[in-house]
Design a protein around this motif. Structure first.
Motif, mmCIF file in Angstrom:
data_model
loop_
_atom_site.group_PDB
_atom_site.id
_atom_site.type_symbol
_atom_site.label_atom_id
_atom_site.label_comp_id
_atom_site.label_asym_id
_atom_site.label_seq_id
_atom_site.Cartn_x
_atom_site.Cartn_y
_atom_site.Cartn_z
ATOM 1 N N ILE A 21 0.853 -1.193 0.000
ATOM 2 C CA ILE A 21 0.000 0.000 0.000
ATOM 3 C C ILE A 21 0.886 1.239 0.000
ATOM 4 O O ILE A 21 1.524 1.567 0.995
ATOM 5 C CB ILE A 21 -0.946 -0.008 1.222
ATOM 6 C CG1 ILE A 21 -1.836 -1.253 1.147
ATOM 7 C CG2 ILE A 21 -1.780 1.267 1.276
ATOM 8 C CD1 ILE A 21 -2.817 -1.402 2.275
ATOM 9 N N GLU A 23 -0.227 4.290 -1.669
ATOM 10 C CA GLU A 23 -1.109 5.458 -1.637
ATOM 11 C C GLU A 23 -2.454 5.054 -1.084
ATOM 12 O O GLU A 23 -2.873 3.905 -1.236
ATOM 13 C CB GLU A 23 -1.345 5.946 -3.074
ATOM 14 C CG GLU A 23 -0.240 6.794 -3.606
ATOM 15 C CD GLU A 23 -0.536 7.219 -5.034
ATOM 16 O OE1 GLU A 23 -1.723 7.146 -5.437
ATOM 17 O OE2 GLU A 23 0.406 7.602 -5.735
ATOM 18 N N TYR A 25 -6.439 4.863 -1.023
ATOM 19 C CA TYR A 25 -7.549 4.920 -1.966
ATOM 20 C C TYR A 25 -8.260 6.258 -1.738
ATOM 21 O O TYR A 25 -8.227 6.790 -0.615
ATOM 22 C CB TYR A 25 -8.537 3.776 -1.691
ATOM 23 C CG TYR A 25 -8.083 2.393 -2.125
ATOM 24 C CD1 TYR A 25 -7.163 2.199 -3.148
ATOM 25 C CD2 TYR A 25 -8.638 1.255 -1.511
ATOM 26 C CE1 TYR A 25 -6.794 0.916 -3.546
ATOM 27 C CE2 TYR A 25 -8.275 -0.029 -1.898
ATOM 28 C CZ TYR A 25 -7.349 -0.190 -2.924
ATOM 29 O OH TYR A 25 -7.001 -1.455 -3.313
ATOM 30 N N GLN A 28 -10.267 6.722 1.432
ATOM 31 C CA GLN A 28 -9.389 6.728 2.601
ATOM 32 C C GLN A 28 -8.737 8.100 2.748
ATOM 33 O O GLN A 28 -8.624 8.645 3.850
ATOM 34 C CB GLN A 28 -8.306 5.643 2.457
ATOM 35 C CG GLN A 28 -8.868 4.228 2.451
ATOM 36 C CD GLN A 28 -7.847 3.191 1.983
ATOM 37 O OE1 GLN A 28 -6.855 3.529 1.306
ATOM 38 N NE2 GLN A 28 -8.098 1.933 2.307
ATOM 39 N N ALA A 49 -15.014 -4.025 0.136
ATOM 40 C CA ALA A 49 -13.710 -4.250 -0.493
ATOM 41 C C ALA A 49 -13.042 -2.961 -0.972
ATOM 42 O O ALA A 49 -12.171 -2.989 -1.824
ATOM 43 C CB ALA A 49 -13.822 -5.244 -1.653
ATOM 44 N N SER A 50 -13.488 -1.817 -0.460
ATOM 45 C CA SER A 50 -12.860 -0.566 -0.876
ATOM 46 C C SER A 50 -11.963 0.014 0.203
ATOM 47 O O SER A 50 -11.657 1.205 0.189
ATOM 48 C CB SER A 50 -13.925 0.444 -1.274
ATOM 49 O OG SER A 50 -14.715 -0.107 -2.292
ATOM 50 N N GLY A 51 -11.565 -0.826 1.144
ATOM 51 C CA GLY A 51 -10.535 -0.397 2.085
ATOM 52 C C GLY A 51 -11.027 0.251 3.367
ATOM 53 O O GLY A 51 -10.358 1.096 3.949
ATOM 54 N N LYS A 52 -12.198 -0.213 3.868
ATOM 55 C CA LYS A 52 -12.705 0.338 5.132
ATOM 56 C C LYS A 52 -11.811 -0.038 6.304
ATOM 57 O O LYS A 52 -11.634 0.736 7.231
ATOM 58 C CB LYS A 52 -14.116 -0.188 5.390
ATOM 59 C CG LYS A 52 -15.159 0.526 4.567
ATOM 60 C CD LYS A 52 -16.540 0.289 5.125
ATOM 61 C CE LYS A 52 -17.071 -1.065 4.756
ATOM 62 N NZ LYS A 52 -17.567 -1.161 3.394
ATOM 63 N N THR A 53 -11.269 -1.249 6.244
ATOM 64 C CA THR A 53 -10.468 -1.707 7.379
ATOM 65 C C THR A 53 -9.300 -0.770 7.646
ATOM 66 O O THR A 53 -8.991 -0.457 8.791
ATOM 67 C CB THR A 53 -9.966 -3.138 7.121
ATOM 68 O OG1 THR A 53 -11.086 -3.931 6.765
ATOM 69 C CG2 THR A 53 -9.318 -3.723 8.355
ATOM 70 N N ASN A 357 -13.403 -12.241 3.060
ATOM 71 C CA ASN A 357 -12.612 -11.258 2.339
ATOM 72 C C ASN A 357 -11.821 -11.962 1.255
ATOM 73 O O ASN A 357 -10.611 -12.071 1.301
ATOM 74 C CB ASN A 357 -11.686 -10.499 3.271
ATOM 75 C CG ASN A 357 -10.984 -9.381 2.529
ATOM 76 O OD1 ASN A 357 -11.376 -9.031 1.413
ATOM 77 N ND2 ASN A 357 -9.938 -8.838 3.114
HETATM 78 P P1 ADP Z 1 -13.589 -3.545 3.235
HETATM 79 O O1 ADP Z 1 -13.301 -3.639 4.695
HETATM 80 O O2 ADP Z 1 -13.963 -2.184 2.795
HETATM 81 O O3 ADP Z 1 -14.517 -4.589 2.726
HETATM 82 P P2 ADP Z 1 -10.858 -4.181 3.019
HETATM 83 O O4 ADP Z 1 -10.461 -3.185 4.008
HETATM 84 O O5 ADP Z 1 -10.885 -5.598 3.435
HETATM 85 O O6 ADP Z 1 -12.251 -3.805 2.442
HETATM 86 O O7 ADP Z 1 -9.915 -3.982 1.777
HETATM 87 C C1 ADP Z 1 -9.899 -4.846 0.700
HETATM 88 C C2 ADP Z 1 -8.487 -5.079 0.222
HETATM 89 O O8 ADP Z 1 -7.904 -3.877 -0.267
HETATM 90 C C3 ADP Z 1 -7.547 -5.578 1.281
HETATM 91 O O9 ADP Z 1 -6.858 -6.674 0.770
HETATM 92 C C4 ADP Z 1 -6.597 -4.411 1.535
HETATM 93 O O10 ADP Z 1 -5.297 -4.840 1.881
HETATM 94 C C5 ADP Z 1 -6.582 -3.707 0.220
HETATM 95 N N1 ADP Z 1 -6.308 -2.255 0.354
HETATM 96 C C6 ADP Z 1 -6.899 -1.423 1.226
HETATM 97 N N2 ADP Z 1 -6.444 -0.173 1.050
HETATM 98 C C7 ADP Z 1 -5.563 -0.204 0.046
HETATM 99 C C8 ADP Z 1 -4.756 0.783 -0.614
HETATM 100 N N3 ADP Z 1 -4.794 2.072 -0.258
HETATM 101 N N4 ADP Z 1 -3.959 0.375 -1.626
HETATM 102 C C9 ADP Z 1 -3.937 -0.923 -1.998
HETATM 103 N N5 ADP Z 1 -4.661 -1.884 -1.430
HETATM 104 C C10 ADP Z 1 -5.463 -1.550 -0.418
#
Ligand code: ADP
Length: 781
Positions: A21, A23, A25, A28, A49-53, A357
């Motif tokens: 990672i 940059e 998203y 974020q 899957a858009s990086g909420k975690t 996931n």
């Molecule tokens: P959500 O919780 O929104 O369903 P996740 O947080 O599980 O989605 O993120 C999905 C995937 O994207 C994970 O494998 C994570 O590592 C990846 N990811 C998150 N943020 C980024 C980023 N800024 N750049 C690249 N990959 C990312």
């Protein structure tokens, strides 16, 4: 750029880069600009899957870096371990992560030293009720899947819990993560939060519907996708996804990929996986077959159950099922094998849509209706849920875009599905707090834990909920609150003196036990009924004893003979079935549904065993109460069968349920019987021992003589029976047993035998070179 994040620990940028990672998203980035790393409240409504975690991690890590403590609330127990594993990657930087689920009564003192705690909303609620002191030290709370405040069953708990946490600590940073919903701004208003509301996705998603011989996509494209022979549409989509895709010149355009299939029940997930295994099998390479056979063997090692066997069989063929009823070990093996692209199709229930996931090229939403007991019959899923499942399609970096399809069986349905789901926007979420069962529970808890000591204080607290911020029906909350207060006072849970509110000792107990007050009232009524009734039986016995010097009637002799034949040594002993029925009729037990053919059968049962039930049977003219009574009996009979060691398969057939459902009922019964034990003390009913025995038997699913053996970790009901048949009766005997006997009783499974011996405290559990004892004959049943 991850180098430019204000407020985060200094090791974080390098750590993120190691994870690929570089940059953030865009959503974020917006969250950081909104101040999420600087203590700002935030609602982030972004697609799956858009990086909420990562947004959550940025908030928690920066809060902990400022000397604070963070709490991550998960909606499902099954997700807690997944998040824990995710956050444990930070332990290398000196952070401590703890997870707290189950066991509602404890205050979880050991969590005081953790930097990040993961827990379900029910668990957090119960920690607040039990005055866990560290709750006040929290500086950051993250609520995952906060759109579930809309859920009638569990939403109110989440809502009230967030309100309580925020009231306990007015400086608490609140970060709420949500799927894309219709009214994220209202959630942000409720939580005094900044809002990031985005439908950006790391990979494009095409939604569509399969009908006839084609995939109809939302951009107007139609892809030919033929259904062959007698296969189902789902099988056709899965097969098509498996095939490599070539362009007109015969060059490989796209390698075959995997599919995720959503169905509406655990049973259906298992059945579909079994069928789709046939679709996948011919596409596997020899290498894949070998690797899959290894995974299947690991699955069988996790546990020795029907589910385990079914799962292993499917996985050997490259298919799997996934639902909340699976053992954690099973879930992890399935997810890993799917991520490694060994397992080509996973059939899952919607509850776990959020959890898996594991992006896949295609998602098939096979069932868009689901059985709903409260609404009666099959009900369509919400747009929100369907979109969440669909969001799992597309593997970033691997697929040009993801495809997510529903399955139509007619042309009309094709149109309907486009209207209903493909083109539709997700619904707004609405608080369900004003429902009486929810308020009953939460008002008692709010008073009992001292959040409110007067009617005015209570209403002021309730004003801070989402419900209050959403309702325009003025006075409704107040009038329901008054109804609930009256109920709680009438049943002895609260005392109302003028405007002052005070929980009684019973009220405190019920709140701490995490019971719906109505469940507590039902249990207490049942126990008191039995005590009165046992009194009658006592005097009956006395009369009989007094008469013994005289004549003994033939019917008395017959009675005694039956009592002996059924092993019923003490006529005054409270019956296990009675207790199972009692807890099954509380609102905290989700009863089994009475199928049309069942009614007659359970009416018969009722008349045969009515004496054992704790309370008067409602009149048949009270239709719905009588029906509930019978459903509770069906549920109780399932629990009784389980505690009588009836095998899992027979139970699933007899009651029309899946193995996961048995587990669900058993866990609920265990908890409610534990609560009944405490309530028995509270009302001086002399039944604690019997209740405890019924609880332990249902916990392990064994008859009395196996209770101790089955309690040894790794043993379980089937193995306990086998060991018992081989002459090993308890833990001490197992500890000292001869290895060949144990090995034979455990069917030659060395690893299992070693584990079991170790758990029983055997000095040298190693089975190396030990041969099974050929003389041990074990009856498999
Ligand atoms: P959500 O919780 O929104 O369903 P996740 O947080 O599980 O989605 O993120 C999905 C995937 O994207 C994970 O494998 C994570 O590592 C990846 N990811 C998150 N943020 C980024 C980023 N800024 N750049 C690249 N990959 C990312």
């Amino acid at each position: 750029d991850v180098a430019d994040l204000p407020g985060v620990p200094e090791w974080l940028p390098d750590h993120l880069r190691e994870d690929g990672i570089e940059e953030l998203y865009p959503p974020q980035g917006e969250a950081v600009e909104a101040g999420v790393t600087e203590g700002q409240n935030l609602v982030a409504a972004i697609p799956t899957a858009s990086g909420k975690t990562l947004v959550a991690e940025l908030a928690m890590l920066s809060s902990v870096a400022r000397g604070g403590k963070a709490l991550y609330i998960v909606p499902l127990r099954a997700l807690a371990s997944e998040k824990q594993a995710e956050f444990e990657q930070f332990e290398q930087y000196g952070l401590d992560v703890g997870v707290s689920t189950g066991n509602y009564e404890s205050e979880g003192g050991w969590l005081a030293d953790k930097d990040i705690v993961v827990a379900t909303s029910e668990k957090v609620d119960s920690l607040v009720r039990n005055d866990a002191p560290w709750i006040e030290e929290l500086t950051c709370v993250v609520s995952d899947e906060v759109h579930l405040v809309d859920d009638g069953q569990r939403g109110p708990t989440l809502e009230v819990t967030l309100a309580k946490l925020r009231r306990l600590n007015p400086d608490l940073q609140t970060v709420a993560l949500s799927a894309t919903i219709g009214n994220a701004d209202e959630l942000a208003g409720w939580l005094d939060a900044e809002l990031v509301d985005s439908d950006w996705r790391p990979i494009e998603l095409q939604k569509g519907v399969h009908y006839g011989q084609a995939l109809h996509l939302e951009d107007g494209q139609q892809k030919r996708l033929a259904v062959q022979n007698n296969e189902k549409a789902t099988a056709a989509v899965v097969r098509d996804t498996l095939q490599d895709d070539y362009d007109d010149e015969g060059n490989l355009k796209e390698e075959g990929g995997s599919s995720l299939v959503f169905v509406n029940s655990r049973r259906n997930a298992e059945a579909a996986a079994g069928r789709l295994a046939n679709t996948v099998r011919p596409h596997l390479t020899d290498e894949e077959r070998t690797q899959l056979a290894d995974v299947a063997a690991e699955i069988r090692d996790v546990s020795d159950t029907e589910t385990s066997d079914d799962l292993a069989d499917a996985v050997a063929d490259g298919a799997a099922f996934h639902h909340a009823g699976l053992a954690r070990g099973h879930r992890e093996l399935v997810e890993d094998a799917f991520r490694d692209r060994l397992v080509k199709v996973v059939c899952a229930t919607p509850t776990l849509a959020a959890g898996v996931n594991t992006p896949s090229r295609r998602v098939v939403v096979r069932d868009w209706r689901r059985y709903d007991g409260t609404a009666g019959g099959m009900q369509p899923l919400s747009v929100l849920e369907v979109h969440q499942m669909m969001g799992r399609a597309g593997r970033p970096g691997l697929d040009p875009y993801g495809e997510a399809v529903l399955v139509a069986n007619s042309h009309d349905e094709l149109d309907e599905l486009f209207e209903r789901y493909v083109w539709a926007d997700p619904e707004p979420v609405r608080s369900k707090l004003a429902a009486e069962p929810a308020l009953r529970t939460h008002i008692l808890a709010t008073v009992s834990s001292g959040f409110a000591r007067s009617r005015e204080g209570l209403l002021e607290f309730l004003e801070q909920t989402l419900y209050a911020s959403q309702t325009d029906e003025s006075g409704r909350l107040e009038s329901v609150t008054d109804d609930v207060l009256t109920y709680l006072e009438r049943n002895g849970f609260l005392e109302i003196d003028g405007g002052e509110l005070d929980a009684t000792s019973l009220g405190h107990t019920v709140s701490r036990l995490y019971l719906d007050p109505m469940s507590a009232a039902e249990i207490i009524d049942g126990l008191e009924h039995w005590q009165r009734h046992a009194g009658d039986a006592d005097s009956g016995t006395d009369e009989r004893e007094a008469a013994e010097g005289g004549f003994t009637t033939a019917s008395e002799l017959a009675d005694e003979a039956t009592a002996e034949a059924s092993g019923d040594t003490d006529p005054d002993e409270i019956s296990a079935l009675g207790l199972y029925h009692l807890v099954s009729r509380t609102p905290d037990m989700y009863q089994l549904y009475l199928r049309s053919g069942d009614r007659e059968e359970f009416e018969m049962e009722l008349y045969e065993r009515e004496d054992e039930l704790l309370g008067p049977t409602p009149s048949e003219f009270e239709d719905s109460r009588f029906e509930d009574w019978l459903s509770a009996l069906k549920t109780a009979r399932l629990l009784e069968d389980w505690a009588e060691e009836v095998d899992e398969e027979t139970i699933t057939e007899r009651y029309g349920v899946g193995p996961g459902d048995i587990r669900g009922k058993v866990e609920t019964a265990q908890w409610l019987l534990g609560a009944a034990e405490s309530l028995a003390d509270e009302v001086d009913a002399d039944v604690a021992r019997a209740v405890s025995e019924a609880r332990i038997r249902v916990e392990h699913g064994v008859r009395e003589e196996l209770v101790e053996l089955a309690g040894v970790r790794g043993v379980g009901r089937k193995r306990a029976r086998r060991l018992f048949e081989a002459g090993i009766a308890d833990r001490a005997q197992l500890r000292d047993a001869a290895k060949p006997v144990v090995l034979a009783a455990l069917r030659g499974r060395r690893k299992t035998a070693e584990n079991v011996l170790e758990n029983a405290g055997h000095r040298d559990p190693s089975m190396e070179g030990v041969e099974p004892d050929p003389d041990v004959e074990v009856d498999a049943t």
